[in-house]
Structure formats: structure tokens, C-alpha cells
Design an enzyme around this catalytic site. Structure first.
Site, PDB file in Angstrom:
ATOM      1  N   PHE A 107       0.806  -1.225   0.000  1.00  0.00           N
ATOM      2  CA  PHE A 107       0.000   0.000   0.000  1.00  0.00           C
ATOM      3  C   PHE A 107       0.835   1.269   0.000  1.00  0.00           C
ATOM      4  O   PHE A 107       0.355   2.339  -0.376  1.00  0.00           O
ATOM      5  CB  PHE A 107      -0.964  -0.008   1.195  1.00  0.00           C
ATOM      6  CG  PHE A 107      -0.388   0.485   2.491  1.00  0.00           C
ATOM      7  CD1 PHE A 107      -0.565   1.798   2.908  1.00  0.00           C
ATOM      8  CD2 PHE A 107       0.319  -0.370   3.328  1.00  0.00           C
ATOM      9  CE1 PHE A 107      -0.059   2.250   4.112  1.00  0.00           C
ATOM     10  CE2 PHE A 107       0.823   0.064   4.523  1.00  0.00           C
ATOM     11  CZ  PHE A 107       0.638   1.386   4.926  1.00  0.00           C
ATOM     12  N   LYS A 108       2.108   1.168   0.369  1.00  0.00           N
ATOM     13  CA  LYS A 108       2.957   2.355   0.378  1.00  0.00           C
ATOM     14  C   LYS A 108       3.104   2.959  -1.024  1.00  0.00           C
ATOM     15  O   LYS A 108       3.383   4.150  -1.173  1.00  0.00           O
ATOM     16  CB  LYS A 108       4.341   2.015   0.937  1.00  0.00           C
ATOM     17  CG  LYS A 108       4.322   1.285   2.296  1.00  0.00           C
ATOM     18  CD  LYS A 108       3.698   2.111   3.387  1.00  0.00           C
ATOM     19  CE  LYS A 108       3.567   1.340   4.688  1.00  0.00           C
ATOM     20  NZ  LYS A 108       4.797   1.105   5.400  1.00  0.00           N
ATOM     21  N   ASP A 109       2.889   2.138  -2.054  1.00  0.00           N
ATOM     22  CA  ASP A 109       2.958   2.646  -3.429  1.00  0.00           C
ATOM     23  C   ASP A 109       1.897   3.714  -3.692  1.00  0.00           C
ATOM     24  O   ASP A 109       2.090   4.580  -4.555  1.00  0.00           O
ATOM     25  CB  ASP A 109       2.756   1.514  -4.433  1.00  0.00           C
ATOM     26  CG  ASP A 109       3.914   0.539  -4.461  1.00  0.00           C
ATOM     27  OD1 ASP A 109       5.067   0.971  -4.299  1.00  0.00           O
ATOM     28  OD2 ASP A 109       3.668  -0.673  -4.654  1.00  0.00           O
ATOM     29  N   THR A 142       7.765   0.486   3.198  1.00  0.00           N
ATOM     30  CA  THR A 142       8.059   1.873   2.853  1.00  0.00           C
ATOM     31  C   THR A 142       9.398   1.992   2.144  1.00  0.00           C
ATOM     32  O   THR A 142       9.546   2.751   1.186  1.00  0.00           O
ATOM     33  CB  THR A 142       8.050   2.759   4.110  1.00  0.00           C
ATOM     34  OG1 THR A 142       6.727   2.838   4.624  1.00  0.00           O
ATOM     35  CG2 THR A 142       8.520   4.175   3.798  1.00  0.00           C
TER      36      THR A 142
END
Length: 494
Positions: A107-109, A142
Site C-alpha cells: 500500500f505504500k505505493d 516503505t
């Protein structure tokens, strides 16, 4: 729109300055001076937009000085995703918000593909021409997302520090094989809290920042302590609501809840910011693993670090010092900057703090907390796969378990569970959870998970075991400044 520090409201900067600076000079985190709102008419307008348009609209509420470039930047960033960047899917009748379709499969993308555009746009707005050193502490995802996002971006360098034995094998492999001429990765001999504390000390050291300036660098962060990293995450909560409205699952204005696997508190804080902007949210369910400091806080009002640190099968959540919780405490204390600074000092020096009854009641009216052991996490992966054929990673499994507990406690069914990573990033745990043996060879393990689950194996992960391992060094947690000094002195800008 202006931003202030959680520890000193007299520290007031523009949005562009907050993005470029990353963290306030006093060590506080930048927060919006006021929360913008999204009206019912604007929510209806979001339904007809694609994801990049939705993201640009929400981000422009906080960073109006970047409005002219936002839609183009969002189009470019999210074009790197496989289809819809943030689809809401259904498994066994339950809503799942999938946030792992980006280039690094986490989800950091959602934020870190866009942050380079926000940073370079902010520097242009401020007429800044110095080189930016992106400094990152990571618990796993991250780091890779920042490295990939900033790879070969002009005017930047990206240095990532990760806990030596606190990430999954594939997460480590993603980082140490990273391509790019402006990137650097090092392990830290310690856990994520050690890495994060070391990086925060760098930001708080004005003398060291002056030294970096002599080499032509200014510091910024890609962690969610940087508001530029946080603000794109707000968008996918509005997008999920728009999708559910569009397909008739909910009526506009109907309240829903989000269940978020939580470590550093950034992802669920973005949901809280969406709530403050007017998104109809009933509860935010904070899902933790055995490092249950947040679950315990939500039960007691006491933030207490005097506890063992657990290495779990959900390593990105192996965190005791949840940095973004400072932003929530600032808000629920009535934006009391002096009290927030005092509490953060107490956390650092004494290992904890306690909030008052009124503040505790305010937090508990919105937030609900649950935690899951490794055993429960693995059982959840196996049960969901057996019942629906849907395969979870161990972080998302923690959230699915928490959602089940919440539904039993509150009788609620309109809950969206946030799924934060591809199962391929945690192959050994996932295979074991569905009753399969784990091949020692990494490539064979990836292929076996594909065979057993029929979830397509991304090409970028398929090639990973064969890539050159570029960054194999490690450092003591007290030596981070030395590592940074060595890097910038050998990459001095003119």
C-alpha cells in the site's frame, strides 16, 4: 492552506514547505491549520471520476499551490499500477480495499509513486534548487516503495535503513537489489523503533543538517511523518466510499467503518483525516499484531512502552512507537501543542504517558482496537482461503480477524477491510497457513504459491531472486549519521 507543528503552533509553514521539510524543526509533525471539507455534492462528483482524478481532487484541498500539476502527476503515478489502483472487492460477502497493485506490491505505493512529483513540484514553487536527501526508516514496505519512487529522480537521493532481522526475506531482497544511481540501503542492528529513532535524531540535529547543506543537500522524509506521504492516502478512503455508492452497496451519507492493519498509525490516521473532512465514517478499527501497544492504549488511555518487542509474521506492524499517533493526540487534546510536546518528551524519556478521561472518551467514540497473535493470523489466512479462495497476506489477515471481532461486538456489517500487501511478499507464512510446505529456493516458493492459489505472480517478483544484491551492509543504530556523512561526501553536489 497552512500547516503547523504538533509541538509548536507558532511554527507555521505552507504546504509546499511542509512537503519539502518533512518534519518540523522542533521534531513535531506538520498538521493542517484547519481541515478542508468535502461536501455531499463533491462526494457525488467523485463517483464519476477515475482514481487519479479523485486523488488529485482530495490532495488539492490540502496543497492548493500544487493544483495545476496534480491531475497530470496522479495520472503518471497511478499509470504504474496494474489496473485500478485501489479496487474494492468482495470475498465471502465482505468488502476488501486492495491497495497492493502498485510497482512494489504494497500500500505504500499509493503515496510513494506520487510523492516525488509532490516534492519536485513543491521545490519548484519555493524556487529551491538544492538536492533533497530522502531519509527513510522502514519496517519493510516503505523502504522499497520509496526507493522505487525516487529512483533516478533528478535532484534527489534516497537512503533507506531497515531492521536487520525485522523484515521478510522478500522485503529485504526487494531493497538490497534496488536499481538506480541515487539510492542507498543499509540494515540497522536493532528493530524498527531503533531505526526510526535514529532517523528522527538526524532530523532534529540542526548542526548535522548544516553539515549536509555544505554538501548541497537538504533533508526530507518519505515516511508518513511527511505530510506529502500522508495526504495521498486520504484519497483512497474517499474513493472506496465512492465505489460502494456507485455500485449501490451503500446510500450516499450512510456511515461505514474501516478496519486498518496498523503499525506506525499513518494509514488509519489518513482515514481519520477523511473523517474530519466529512466522509461518513462510524468507526475506525485499529488492528494490531502481538505488538499491541495501540490496542492496549484504546482499552486504557495509557501509552506504555514497558513491554517486550515481538518479531511476528506481520513484520511491517512490529512497531511500538507509532509516530503518527502524535497527530491524533494533538487533535484530541484540543490542539494543545505544549501538552503534545510534553507527552512526546515523556514517551522518549519515561516510556509512556496517560491521557485524561474526556480525551479518552473522545478517541473511543471513533476508534476500536483489536489484536491478533501469529497463531490467529495464520489461522485466519487458512480459513479465508478455504471458505472463499481469497488469499491474504499476514497484515491483512490481522485486519480480517479484527473485523470479525468488531462485527460480533457491534453487530455491524458495512465494514471495509484495508488489505495492505500482496501475499507474495510473505510467501513462507502464507504457504504454511494454507497447509503447504515451503521450498528453500525463493523462486520455487513464489511459483508454488502461484500454483496453489492461482493468484498471478507479478513479473517484478519473479525476476527478483536472480538480481544482483547491491546493498549488503549493516550499521549500529548510533552510526546512522556516519553512514549518511559517508554517502553525501562521496556524492557531493556542486
Amino acid at each position: 492552506m497552512y500547516f503547523v507543528s504538533t509541538r509548536n503552533k507558532n511554527c507555521r509553514v505552507s504546504g509546499a514547505e511542509a512537503v519539502v521539510g518533512g518534519i518540523a524543526p522542533d521534531g513535531g509533525l506538520y498538521v493542517p491549520e484547519t481541515f478542508p471539507t468535502v461536501s455531499a455534492d463533491e462526494r457525488a462528483m467523485l463517483v464519476g471520476m477515475d482514481y487519479p482524478q479523485r486523488a488529485a481532487f482530495i490532495i488539492s484541498k490540502y496543497l492548493p499551490e500544487l493544483r495545476d500539476g496534480l491531475e497530470q502527476w496522479c495520472e503518471k503515478a497511478y499509470s504504474r499500477f496494474d489496473g485500478d489502483p485501489a479496487p474494492v472487492v468482495k470475498a465471502d460477502g465482505k468488502y476488501l480495499l486492495e491497495l497492493w497493485h502498485g510497482p512494489t506490491h504494497a500500500f505504500k505505493d499509493m503515496a510513494l509513486t506520487l510523492l516525488p512529483y509532490l516534492l519536485t513540484g513543491s521545490k519548484k514553487a519555493l524556487k529551491r534548487k538544492d538536492k533533497t536527501l530522502i531519509l527513510v526508516a522502514t519496517s519493510g514496505d516503505t523502504g522499497k516503495a520509496a526507493l522505487e519512487g525516487f529512483r533516478d529522480v533528478d535532484g534527489t537521493a534516497c537512503m533507506v535503513f531497515y531492521p536487520e532481522s525485522g523484515v521478510s526475506g522478500l522485503q529485504k531482497l526487494q531493497m538490497i537489489t534496488q536499481r538506480g544511481e541515487n539510492v542507498f540501503v543499509s540494515a540497522i542492528k536493532g528493530n524498527f523503533d531503533d531505526a526510526q529513532t535514529a532517523v528522527k535524531k538526524v532530523f532534529a540535529d540542526s548542526g548535522f543538517k548544516d553539515k549536509l547543506a555544505q554538501y548541497g543537500y537538504n533533508l526530507s522524509s518519505a515516511n508518513s511523518i511527511n505530510f506529502g506521504r500522508l495526504v495521498p492516502q486520504i484519497a483512497y478512503y474517499f474513493s472506496a466510499y465512492a465505489d460502494l455508492t456507485d455500485c449501490g452497496e451503500i446510500e450516499d451519507g450512510e456511515k461505514i467503518s474501516f478496519c486498518v492493519p496498523t503499525g506506525n498509525f499513518g494509514n488509519i490516521l489518513a482515514a481519520y483525516y477523511a473523517y474530519r473532512m466529512g466522509l461518513p465514517i462510524k468507526h475506525l478499527i485499529c488492528a494490531s499484531n502481538s505488538n499491541s501497544v495501540l490496542t492496549d492504549f484504546l482499552a486504557s488511555g495509557s501509552y506504555d512502552l514497558h513491554r517486550p518487542f515481538h518479531k511476528t509474521v506481520s513484520p511491517s506492524m512490529d512497531i511500538l512507537i507509532s509516530s503518527n499517533f502524535e497527530r491524533l493526540i494533538f487533535e484530541t487534546s484540543g490542539r494543545n501543542d505544549a501538552l503534545t510536546a510534553e507527552r512526546m518528551k515523556s514517551l522518549c524519556e519515561s516510556g509512556g504517558y496517560r491521557i485524561g478521561a474526556e480525551e479518552f472518551a473522545k478517541i473511543n467514540s471513533l476508534f476500536k482496537g483489536y489484536c491478533a497473535s501469529d497463531e490467529i493470523t495464520k489461522e485466519t489466512i487458512g480459513e479465508v482461503f478455504d471458505e472463499s479462495g481469497y488469499i491474504l497476506d499476514p497484515h491483512s489477515a490481522v485486519a480480517v480477524y479484527a473485523r470479525g471481532r468488531y462485527e460480533k461486538d457491534f453487530g455491524e456489517s458495512k465494514v471495509v477491510t484495508v488489505c495492505t500487501a500482496s501475499p507474495y511478499k510473505f510467501v513462507p507464512c502464507v504457504l504454511e497457513s494454507i497447509g503447504e510446505s515451503v521450498p528453500a529456493d525463493e523462486k520455487k516458493a513464489l511459483e508454488k504459491l502461484e500454483d496453489e492459489t492461482a493468484l498471478p505472480l507479478p513479473d517484478s517478483l519473479k525476476e527478483l531472486p536472480a538480481l544482483e544484491k547491491r546493498f549488503t551492509g549493516s550499521a549500529e543504530k548510533d552510526a546512522v549519521k556516519d553512514v549518511i556523512s559517508d554517502y553525501v561526501s562521496s556524492h557531493r553536489t556542486e
